[in-house]
Scaffold this active site. Structure first.
Site, PDB file in Angstrom:
ATOM      1  N   GLU A  37      34.907  42.486  38.289  1.00  0.00           N
ATOM      2  CA  GLU A  37      35.624  43.093  39.445  1.00  0.00           C
ATOM      3  C   GLU A  37      36.742  42.593  39.222  1.00  0.00           C
ATOM      4  O   GLU A  37      37.711  42.005  38.817  1.00  0.00           O
ATOM      5  CB  GLU A  37      34.753  42.608  41.144  1.00  0.00           C
ATOM      6  CG  GLU A  37      35.262  43.283  41.825  1.00  0.00           C
ATOM      7  CD  GLU A  37      34.874  43.268  43.252  1.00  0.00           C
ATOM      8  OE1 GLU A  37      33.451  42.143  42.877  1.00  0.00           O
ATOM      9  OE2 GLU A  37      34.117  44.435  43.742  1.00  0.00           O
ATOM     10  N   TYR A  50      32.788  35.174  53.904  1.00  0.00           N
ATOM     11  CA  TYR A  50      33.185  35.711  53.399  1.00  0.00           C
ATOM     12  C   TYR A  50      30.935  35.725  52.459  1.00  0.00           C
ATOM     13  O   TYR A  50      30.528  36.344  51.802  1.00  0.00           O
ATOM     14  CB  TYR A  50      33.193  34.847  52.329  1.00  0.00           C
ATOM     15  CG  TYR A  50      34.004  34.751  51.047  1.00  0.00           C
ATOM     16  CD1 TYR A  50      34.774  35.998  50.006  1.00  0.00           C
ATOM     17  CD2 TYR A  50      33.048  34.779  49.622  1.00  0.00           C
ATOM     18  CE1 TYR A  50      35.396  36.242  49.217  1.00  0.00           C
ATOM     19  CE2 TYR A  50      33.004  35.153  48.309  1.00  0.00           C
ATOM     20  CZ  TYR A  50      34.458  35.791  47.589  1.00  0.00           C
ATOM     21  OH  TYR A  50      34.710  36.677  47.049  1.00  0.00           O
ATOM     22  N   HIS A  54      38.720  32.845  45.619  1.00  0.00           N
ATOM     23  CA  HIS A  54      39.902  33.271  47.124  1.00  0.00           C
ATOM     24  C   HIS A  54      39.962  32.521  47.514  1.00  0.00           C
ATOM     25  O   HIS A  54      39.419  31.411  48.485  1.00  0.00           O
ATOM     26  CB  HIS A  54      38.920  34.414  47.265  1.00  0.00           C
ATOM     27  CG  HIS A  54      38.804  35.796  46.808  1.00  0.00           C
ATOM     28  ND1 HIS A  54      39.466  36.612  46.762  1.00  0.00           N
ATOM     29  CD2 HIS A  54      37.461  35.765  45.847  1.00  0.00           C
ATOM     30  CE1 HIS A  54      39.498  37.851  45.577  1.00  0.00           C
ATOM     31  NE2 HIS A  54      38.289  37.650  45.681  1.00  0.00           N
TER      32      HIS A  54
HETATM   33 FE1  FEO Z   1      33.687  40.125  42.813  1.00  0.00          FE
HETATM   34 FE2  FEO Z   1      36.974  38.392  44.483  1.00  0.00          FE
HETATM   35  O1  FEO Z   1      36.217  39.692  43.336  1.00  0.00           O
END
Ligand code: FEO
Length: 396
Positions: A80, A191, A224
């Site tokens: 991604e 998330y 993240h």
């Molecule tokens: Fe699935 Fe942070 O991309």
């Protein structure tokens, strides 16, 4: 942000995206980060890159530590583009021929994103790569949350580089869980609810698999948000709990309204639910972002959805939310539908059909009130809510 040494010879070199507010339809009130990690060893290894727009910032961060050309290996855990978009700039800067490690499906997916014929090294599940004093282990994590996703386990320091897993869309000065404390958990929950919920069964299997391997984990580094160093077990346990989808005795009344009639119904239904002692929260889709509503859905037992009828159909925000929620496949819910209408009144039937498609256990007959609900109609709504509250209290 400057690179930070998270363990001896291992640096966080990623970037903060302070101002992003919409991450493919997910509201990121506090921005996010795209984390990347540089491991200094005989073979200097970069784990993941960043979104395309931040590639130069990543390279500048690396350049404060070493000449980027000295990077020997790049590992890309996930295709991604928030993590791979920086690859063309990075590979150009460090040398297009440097080995690029990814999963077998990562190889396929990278090839469909980037025309460059890089020196791909597709790896097998559990394959090991020695980089000098350290050894990396590649763990396939298919569909958590893309087919190509993988984790990387660093044996020596017991660090798990977990790609999107255990992440949070959160940008702050802090780098570690112990610097943020429990305030990070709502971000981690959001998330999970918005990115990972539909893969719950696979996540439980994956956690079992990792536990079965006996891997000790001292630190989890997601791509993240903050790094889990104080208590990595806390986020693993939270994932187990969220994946099991055992609901709390809590109801949501999710609605939109044109002339406040459906809103009056929502409030009366919520009052009826509250009278039974169950927790309830009315959520106007005009005020609540779909991704915040979805976070509330994660641990709710009853999902009560209301819409006025507009042009023989659903109000657009309600339609949007139902589509979004359906894709995330929440389990173990009871559902109910309601709404005000003028003449044709199709919306309530359409909500019911959608909730049934999601395998919600439907309660009550769907409730429709024509035009403006007066005292008697509001009492009907209250009783409708009361039955929902009773069903919640009777559930396991
Ligand atoms: Fe699935 Fe942070 O991309």
């Amino acid at each position: 942000m400057k690179p930070f040494e998270i363990a001896k010879g291992i640096y966080a070199v990623g970037v903060r995206d302070w101002n992003i507010r919409d991450f493919h339809g997910y509201s990121t009130h506090l921005g996010t980060s795209y984390n990347a990690f540089l491991i200094m060893d005989d073979k200097i290894t970069l784990v993941d890159t960043v979104k395309k727009e931040f590639a130069d910032e990543l390279i500048d961060n690396i350049a404060t530590l070493i000449d980027p050309k000295k990077i020997d290996y790049v590992v890309s855990c996930h295709t991604e583009m928030d993590h791979s978009g920086g690859l063309p700039r990075v590979m150009h800067r460090i040398g297009e021929d440097k080995p690029l490690f990814c999963s077998k499906l990562g190889y396929k997916n990278h090839s469909r994103h980037f025309p460059q014929k890089w020196n791909y090294r597709p790896v097998e599940n559990m394959e090991e790569l020695n980089i000098g004093k350290r050894t990396l282990v590649f763990l396939e994590t298919r569909m958590v949350h893309w087919p190509d996703s993988m984790f990387v386990y660093l044996k020596n320091e017991k660090i798990l580089f977990s790609s999107d897993g255990f992440g949070q869309h959160y940008a702050g000065q802090e780098l570690f869980d112990d610097e943020v404390g429990d305030a990070i958990m709502p971000h981690a929950k959001k998330y999970f609810a918005n990115i990972l919920l539909l893969y719950s069964p696979l996540i439980l299997k994956l956690i079992d698999q990792v536990t079965g391997l006996g891997l000790e984990i001292d630190m989890i580094c997601p791509d993240h948000g903050i790094i889990w160093r104080k208590d990595p077990g806390k986020i693993i346990n939270a994932y187990v709990q969220w994946s099991r989808q055992v609901p709390e005795k809590k109801a949501l009344v999710i609605y939109d309204t044109m002339w406040h009639s459906t809103e009056k119904m929502a409030n009366a239904i919520a009052a009826g639910i509250a009278e039974t002692g169950a927790r309830v929260r009315p959520l106007s889709l005009r005020k609540w972002h779909r991704s915040d509503v979805m976070t509330e859905v994660l641990d709710a037992k009853a999902i009560v959805v209301g819409s006025p009828t507009l042009n023989n159909g659903l109000f657009p925000t309600v339609s949007d939310f139902l589509t979004y929620m359906k894709g995330l496949k929440p389990q173990n819910k009871i559902g109910a539908a309601f709404g005000s209408y003028g003449w044709s009144g199709e919306a309530v039937k359409l909500i019911k059909k959608e909730l049934e498609t999601m395998k919600f256990e439907m309660l009550n007959e769907a409730l429709r009130i024509q035009y403006v609900p007066e005292k008697e109609a509001l009492e009907t709504c209250r009783r409708f809510g009361e039955k929902i509250g009773q069903a919640i209290n009777a559930s396991d």
